[in-house]
Design a protein around this motif. Structure first.
Motif, PDB file in Angstrom:
ATOM      1  N   PHE A 238       0.848  -1.203   0.000  1.00 51.38           N
ATOM      2  CA  PHE A 238       0.000   0.000   0.000  1.00 51.38           C
ATOM      3  C   PHE A 238       0.882   1.252   0.000  1.00 51.38           C
ATOM      4  O   PHE A 238       0.588   2.235  -0.678  1.00 51.38           O
TER       5      PHE A 238
ATOM      6  N   THR B  32     -10.830  -8.177  -0.929  1.00 54.35           N
ATOM      7  CA  THR B  32     -10.574  -7.235   0.165  1.00 54.35           C
ATOM      8  C   THR B  32      -9.241  -6.527  -0.070  1.00 54.35           C
ATOM      9  O   THR B  32      -9.147  -5.297   0.050  1.00 54.35           O
ATOM     10  N   PHE B  33      -8.216  -7.293  -0.438  1.00 52.52           N
ATOM     11  CA  PHE B  33      -6.939  -6.656  -0.763  1.00 52.52           C
ATOM     12  C   PHE B  33      -7.118  -5.646  -1.895  1.00 52.52           C
ATOM     13  O   PHE B  33      -6.618  -4.520  -1.827  1.00 52.52           O
TER      14      PHE B  33
ATOM     15  N   THR C 226      -9.736  -3.876  -2.971  1.00 51.22           N
ATOM     16  CA  THR C 226     -10.423  -2.613  -2.650  1.00 51.22           C
ATOM     17  C   THR C 226      -9.513  -1.715  -1.807  1.00 51.22           C
ATOM     18  O   THR C 226      -9.463  -0.501  -2.019  1.00 51.22           O
ATOM     19  N   MET C 227      -8.779  -2.323  -0.868  1.00 49.42           N
ATOM     20  CA  MET C 227      -7.841  -1.525  -0.062  1.00 49.42           C
ATOM     21  C   MET C 227      -6.730  -0.970  -0.951  1.00 49.42           C
ATOM     22  O   MET C 227      -6.293   0.177  -0.779  1.00 49.42           O
TER      23      MET C 227
ATOM     24  N   ILE D 295      -6.919  -0.304  -4.182  1.00 46.78           N
ATOM     25  CA  ILE D 295      -7.474   0.759  -5.028  1.00 46.78           C
ATOM     26  C   ILE D 295      -7.485   2.076  -4.244  1.00 46.78           C
ATOM     27  O   ILE D 295      -7.128   3.137  -4.762  1.00 46.78           O
ATOM     28  N   ALA D 296      -7.859   2.001  -2.967  1.00 48.67           N
ATOM     29  CA  ALA D 296      -7.846   3.195  -2.110  1.00 48.67           C
ATOM     30  C   ALA D 296      -6.439   3.773  -2.017  1.00 48.67           C
ATOM     31  O   ALA D 296      -6.266   4.990  -1.886  1.00 48.67           O
TER      32      ALA D 296
ATOM     33  N   ALA E 118     -15.586   0.030  -5.425  1.00 50.82           N
ATOM     34  CA  ALA E 118     -14.465   0.821  -4.895  1.00 50.82           C
ATOM     35  C   ALA E 118     -14.202   2.042  -5.777  1.00 50.82           C
ATOM     36  O   ALA E 118     -13.913   3.135  -5.277  1.00 50.82           O
TER      37      ALA E 118
ATOM     38  N   VAL F  42     -16.429   3.543  -7.709  1.00 48.93           N
ATOM     39  CA  VAL F  42     -17.548   4.479  -7.528  1.00 48.93           C
ATOM     40  C   VAL F  42     -17.316   5.295  -6.251  1.00 48.93           C
ATOM     41  O   VAL F  42     -17.502   6.517  -6.221  1.00 48.93           O
ATOM     42  N   ILE F  43     -16.863   4.607  -5.194  1.00 50.74           N
ATOM     43  CA  ILE F  43     -16.598   5.285  -3.915  1.00 50.74           C
ATOM     44  C   ILE F  43     -15.509   6.355  -4.091  1.00 50.74           C
ATOM     45  O   ILE F  43     -15.567   7.417  -3.477  1.00 50.74           O
ATOM     46  N   LEU F  44     -14.537   6.073  -4.964  1.00 45.70           N
ATOM     47  CA  LEU F  44     -13.487   7.077  -5.238  1.00 45.70           C
ATOM     48  C   LEU F  44     -13.902   8.082  -6.306  1.00 45.70           C
ATOM     49  O   LEU F  44     -13.076   8.861  -6.788  1.00 45.70           O
TER      50      LEU F  44
END
Lengths: 260, 260
Positions: free
Chosen positions: A177, A213-214, A216-217, A219-220, A242, A244-246
């Motif tokens: 990350f 899960t990995f 989406t994290m 992508i953040a 993910a 869309v959220i960003l």
């Protein structure tokens, strides 16, 4: 998310069989299904199925190009197999991969440029695969510098910082990350960042949950591409959500459908 | 993840009915189920069901404390209802919530300290609910400064930067991730960061997917607590998985079971 579909790979027994028998049906089926599932590239890897890997690569690409227009990602560690693929590819193309070693970059960057191809560059050098943040970012910087030296379009570089399985070293995801965060600032525009997602859950019992899960994290944190199982619907739903959220896709109540 | 279970809230019709009839069965059932699902606190909100909200709060807490030892989160905007709850609570307790306004903090911080309670502080002040990163972090800093002034244990402060529904303003999630990142550096040790998760997907059609995708991305950015639907198994699985990925729990093949 630049989703690179992983399934046309000789490591899978059905694909291995198809390559051996030169039976196009399973290959065509995977090409169509992965395209419909949202693949931006179809990764093509002959694995160890064929005696003549160059011939197998050309056959696979030709078969795929007969049924879909989806860009090809030529996946081989062997330069002659990559070159064989480049000879027959008709559309946009991505080369997977070369090491972040100056001598190797000096071969692959001109080759990619000649074919107007994008290039995945691994953060691996003569010292091996780095396990920490600093060494990965240092190799990424070498790759970016070499790209500039060759006047190579940075938006066609994909840095792969090597995602290890979680059951090998649990500290690695957090390091990755941080690498994603730092690579974004390496140049303007920055290169893409890609991982081989399925490797993350290799040998685990919760593969789909761990992968999505990995992702989406990640992508953040800035990841924008992955070689992944686009046929895993939950994974693709999570990826779209993910983004869309960003705010990378416009929200609507039916966003899963709308983005697809 | 400090999961604060949201379900004992008079806004839900079954809980509203239970409060009106003083029927403990549904409340006991929710207290047990949410505890088994991994709730660290049980949020208790009387909603608008009762004429006497102080009495209703005391009744709810007493009923819950008869069946589980899970700490209570007293959820009310009214100081007298909070005080009524504090009178009967037997274990560790969290107050939800007070505004990040100096005058209000000067009331709630001493009250919480007297009862050895933790305190959720909203990034809301006289100017209203801020919509950007800077104003939220500024109010968080005011809250932290007030906590220090009152010699209040910072690890008992929960900053709530107000998570808005994605269909209201799609830029907000990215702002919140930045707020989570910045609040971690506001003090050493830092306060907790909490959101009301279900609010994020209010009025949408993909509630569970949106909630769990936001939550895993938020955990990557530093969120460590949420008022949430702990009975949503997919949400709890994703939460556990995200924390395993961040190396907060030891990985094992059966990590979902092991962490639970």
């Amino acid at each position: 998310m630049i989703a690179i579909a992983e399934r046309i790979n000789g490591m899978f027994s059905d694909v291995k069989r198809a390559i051996k028998k030169k039976d196009p049906s399973i290959i065509c089926d995977l090409a169509i299904k992965q395209t419909e599932a949202g693949a931006k590239f179809l990764d093509v890897n002959v694995g160890t199925a064929a005696a003549d890997q160059c011939d197998a690569m050309q056959w696979l690409i030709s078969v795929i190009q007969e049924v879909v227009k989806t860009p090809i990602c030529i996946d081989s560690q062997k330069l002659d197999v990559v070159k064989a693929g480049l000879e027959v590819v008709k559309s946009e193309v991505l080369i997977n991969s070369c090491k972040g070693e100056p001598e190797e970059l000096d071969v692959y960057l001109p080759l990619a440029k000649k074919h107007n191809a994008s290039l995945i560059c691994l953060t691996i050098n003569k010292q091996g695969v780095p396990q920490d943040v600093h060494a990965r970012v240092e190799i990424a910087a070498t790759i970016a510098a070499k790209a500039m030296e060759h006047d190579f379009d940075m938006t066609k570089i994909f840095i792969d910082p090597i995602l290890l399985p979680i059951n090998v070293d649990q500290k690695q995801p957090r390091y990755l990350f941080e690498v994603f965060n730092q690579v974004k600032y390496i140049s303007d525009p920055p290169p893409h960042i890609v991982v081989g997602l399925s490797n993350f859950s290799q040998g685990t019992k919760e593969r789909s949950l761990l992968n999505r899960t990995f992702l989406t994290m990640a992508i953040a944190a800035g990841l924008d591409s992955a070689v992944m199982d686009v046929l895993d619907k939950d994974l693709m739903d999570a990826t779209i959500c993910a983004e869309v959220i960003l705010n990378k896709h416009i929200y609507s109540d039916l966003f899963l459908k709308a983005v697809r």
